[in-house]
Motif scaffolding. Structure first.
Motif, PDB file in Angstrom:
ATOM      1  N   UNK A   1       0.814  -1.232   0.000  1.00 37.16           N
ATOM      2  CA  UNK A   1       0.000   0.000   0.000  1.00 37.16           C
ATOM      3  C   UNK A   1       0.841   1.273   0.000  1.00 37.16           C
ATOM      4  N   UNK A   2       2.154   1.136  -0.110  1.00 40.77           N
ATOM      5  CA  UNK A   2       2.987   2.331  -0.150  1.00 40.77           C
ATOM      6  C   UNK A   2       4.125   2.108  -1.123  1.00 40.77           C
ATOM      7  N   UNK A   3       4.677   3.210  -1.608  1.00 47.23           N
ATOM      8  CA  UNK A   3       5.765   3.138  -2.565  1.00 47.23           C
ATOM      9  C   UNK A   3       6.703   4.307  -2.321  1.00 47.23           C
ATOM     10  N   UNK A   4       7.953   4.133  -2.641  1.00 46.72           N
ATOM     11  CA  UNK A   4       8.965   5.170  -2.423  1.00 46.72           C
ATOM     12  C   UNK A   4       8.586   6.463  -3.146  1.00 46.72           C
TER      13      UNK A   4
ATOM     14  N   UNK B   1       6.191   8.682  -2.344  1.00 48.12           N
ATOM     15  CA  UNK B   1       4.803   9.130  -2.251  1.00 48.12           C
ATOM     16  C   UNK B   1       4.373   9.121  -0.792  1.00 48.12           C
ATOM     17  N   UNK B   2       3.688  10.183  -0.378  1.00 47.30           N
ATOM     18  CA  UNK B   2       3.201  10.248   0.998  1.00 47.30           C
ATOM     19  C   UNK B   2       1.904   9.452   1.138  1.00 47.30           C
ATOM     20  N   UNK B   3       1.679   8.939   2.343  1.00 49.79           N
ATOM     21  CA  UNK B   3       0.436   8.237   2.629  1.00 49.79           C
ATOM     22  C   UNK B   3       0.309   6.955   1.835  1.00 49.79           C
ATOM     23  N   UNK B   4      -0.915   6.608   1.505  1.00 50.89           N
ATOM     24  CA  UNK B   4      -1.166   5.366   0.777  1.00 50.89           C
ATOM     25  C   UNK B   4      -1.017   5.593  -0.718  1.00 50.89           C
ATOM     26  N   UNK B   5      -0.195   4.746  -1.343  1.00 54.79           N
ATOM     27  CA  UNK B   5      -0.016   4.791  -2.793  1.00 54.79           C
ATOM     28  C   UNK B   5       0.222   3.367  -3.261  1.00 54.79           C
ATOM     29  N   UNK B   6      -0.724   2.830  -3.961  1.00 55.92           N
ATOM     30  CA  UNK B   6      -0.659   1.409  -4.331  1.00 55.92           C
ATOM     31  C   UNK B   6       0.407   1.186  -5.407  1.00 55.92           C
ATOM     32  N   UNK B   7       1.433   0.387  -5.107  1.00 52.13           N
ATOM     33  CA  UNK B   7       2.460   0.112  -6.115  1.00 52.13           C
ATOM     34  C   UNK B   7       1.894  -0.511  -7.387  1.00 52.13           C
TER      35      UNK B   7
ATOM     36  N   UNK C   1      10.779  -3.132  -8.006  1.00 59.17           N
ATOM     37  CA  UNK C   1       9.371  -2.946  -7.648  1.00 59.17           C
ATOM     38  C   UNK C   1       9.181  -2.623  -6.170  1.00 59.17           C
ATOM     39  N   UNK C   2      10.211  -2.805  -5.346  1.00 54.88           N
ATOM     40  CA  UNK C   2       9.957  -2.669  -3.918  1.00 54.88           C
ATOM     41  C   UNK C   2      11.011  -1.981  -3.091  1.00 54.88           C
ATOM     42  N   UNK C   3      12.063  -1.480  -3.684  1.00 54.36           N
ATOM     43  CA  UNK C   3      13.093  -0.840  -2.884  1.00 54.36           C
ATOM     44  C   UNK C   3      13.733  -1.813  -1.914  1.00 54.36           C
ATOM     45  N   UNK C   4      14.140  -1.294  -0.764  1.00 58.18           N
ATOM     46  CA  UNK C   4      14.861  -2.114   0.216  1.00 58.18           C
ATOM     47  C   UNK C   4      14.011  -3.277   0.726  1.00 58.18           C
ATOM     48  N   UNK C   5      12.705  -3.109   0.765  1.00 61.01           N
ATOM     49  CA  UNK C   5      11.847  -4.176   1.283  1.00 61.01           C
ATOM     50  C   UNK C   5      11.887  -5.421   0.413  1.00 61.01           C
ATOM     51  N   UNK C   6      12.262  -5.254  -0.861  1.00 63.62           N
ATOM     52  CA  UNK C   6      12.288  -6.399  -1.774  1.00 63.62           C
ATOM     53  C   UNK C   6      13.472  -7.327  -1.520  1.00 63.62           C
TER      54      UNK C   6
END
Length: 409
Positions: free
Chosen positions: A259-262, A264-270, A346-351
């Motif tokens: 529900x978030x992406x690098x 973007x503030x708040x909720x932003x669906x990747x 697609x996911x930055x560090x979380x990937x």
């Protein structure tokens, strides 16, 4: 592992349905097996019991299932667990040998073993400074005995038989031995960073008695050599294509719930982000293209084989089928390696977290790609087009001046 009570081979829709269910089961346990290094003995046994290892072999020794369909299934299996697909490489090539020579006494004897569910591993290489072979056949009271040590024995730890190269005097021969003999020891000491469960470690043979009928002496046969070289390589490309599919499946599963992406503030669906969509589109395209290329190469090989069996085959057809598999190697491997690298965008560090374990796709693809280095094959392709010199290779233990094509190398 010895299969004593194999189930009858399934065919048609019955096989397809059962195979898909089994592949789903294999997929669900793949990540845990890799994390705990649990070898897939049960999974291989289940595949053998439904007849996957004998899909190509009809009761009369002729080709049954189309080669492209078998490779399509191998890709699906690799998408579920690339280790399981890869460890079938030697067995599938061994079966193709029987199709090349359907009427020989050797093929008829082995046909019965394969149709009964036996699984064959492969062990050609040794850990030597040069390409010499030290595994030898000696004789005691006329009985052939095998002694030696092999490495890169992919699939052999799961096998009922191991096909390997050895020296009989000064002659390089092929030998097939039962793994159940107490003089055979296969160790899971493969230390590569990928394809960790293929059983590609050490096999030790100590005074193992051999049936003389299971010693094969290679005769010059350019068709067989080219065909089997292509089949061995295509098994690797099918495994790579399956890895690309697995990478796509895992990437989609990773992105969809986020529900978030690098940036973007708040909720932003990747999944709604154009850049993420583009990355997934590239990975999907790589997976589709790799599968299509493998299927096309398998069809060409199948045509060459069937024409040869019917008496219409030509040396040129086998040469071009081999060359085209080598060309496919130049395309499929970079496609898959690029896809398994780019998916992390697609996911930055979380990937890169160990929970998703997305790194295993690149590690496995890189390991598969390191077999039969593509750069060597690229040179052979160029040499053929520039100088009309067909690809050639030398088996371990062969005289330096002699080009070899082991019957089941």
């Amino acid at each position: 592992m010895t299969l004593t009570t194999p189930r009858p081979c399934l065919h048609g829709h019955a096989f397809t349905s059962t195979f898909r269910t089994l592949v789903d089961d294999i997929r669900r346990g793949a990540l845990d097996r890799e994390r705990t290094r649990r070898l897939p003995f049960a999974e291989v046994r289940a595949l053998q019991e439904i007849g996957f290892g004998r899909r190509r072999l009809a009761d009369d020794g002729s080709p049954a299932t189309r080669l492209a369909d078998v490779f399509d299934e191998l890709i699906d299996l690799a998408a579920a667990d690339s280790n399981v697909a890869h460890l079938y490489r030697g067995h599938l090539a061994f079966v193709e040998t029987l199709l090349l020579n359907p009427d020989s006494a050797d093929s008829i004897r082995w046909r019965d073993r394969i149709l009964s569910g036996d699984f064959v591993g492969n062990a050609q290489s040794e850990k030597q400074e040069t390409a010499e072979i030290t595994t030898r056949i000696t004789r005691l009271d006329g009985v052939p005995l095998l002694t030696g040590r092999k490495f890169y024995t992919t699939g052999s730890i799961y096998a009922d038989w191991i096909y390997l190269s050895a020296l009989d005097g000064d002659e390089r021969v092929g030998v097939t031995v039962r793994t159940a003999h107490n003089g055979v020891s296969v160790v899971d000491d493969w230390d590569g960073f990928g394809q960790k469960l293929t059983g590609s470690g050490t096999a030790v043979f100590t005074d193992v008695p051999i049936d003389p009928a299971d010693i094969t002496r290679a005769e010059p046969d350019s068709r067989q050599s080219r065909y089997l070289a292509a089949v061995f390589q295509l098994c690797l490309l099918a495994t790579a294509a399956g890895i690309a599919q697995a990478a796509l499946d895992d990437t989609v599963d990773f992105v969809r719930p986020r529900r978030r992406i690098f940036g973007f503030a708040g909720e932003a669906l990747p999944r709604e982000n154009e850049l993420v969509q583009a990355v997934v589109g590239k990975v999907a395209s790589a997976a589709w293209s790799a599968r299509a290329i493998v299927r096309s190469s398998a069809d060409e090989l199948d045509r060459a084989l069937r024409d040869s069996i019917s008496g219409r085959g030509t040396d040129e057809a086998f040469l071009m089928a081999e060359l085209n598999v080598f060309k496919a190697q130049q395309v499929v491997l970079p496609l898959v390696l690029d896809a398994t690298t780019e998916l992390f965008e697609v996911g930055g560090a979380s990937a890169v977290g160990t929970g998703a374990a997305l790194d295993r796709h690149w590690r496995n693809a890189r390991t598969v790609a390191s077999h039969n280095p593509a750069v060597q094959r690229a040179r052979q392709i160029g040499d053929y087009h520039l100088n009309d010199r067909p690809p050639s290779w030398q088996g371990a233990g062969a005289p330096a001046e002699t080009t070899q094509g082991s019957a089941r190398a």
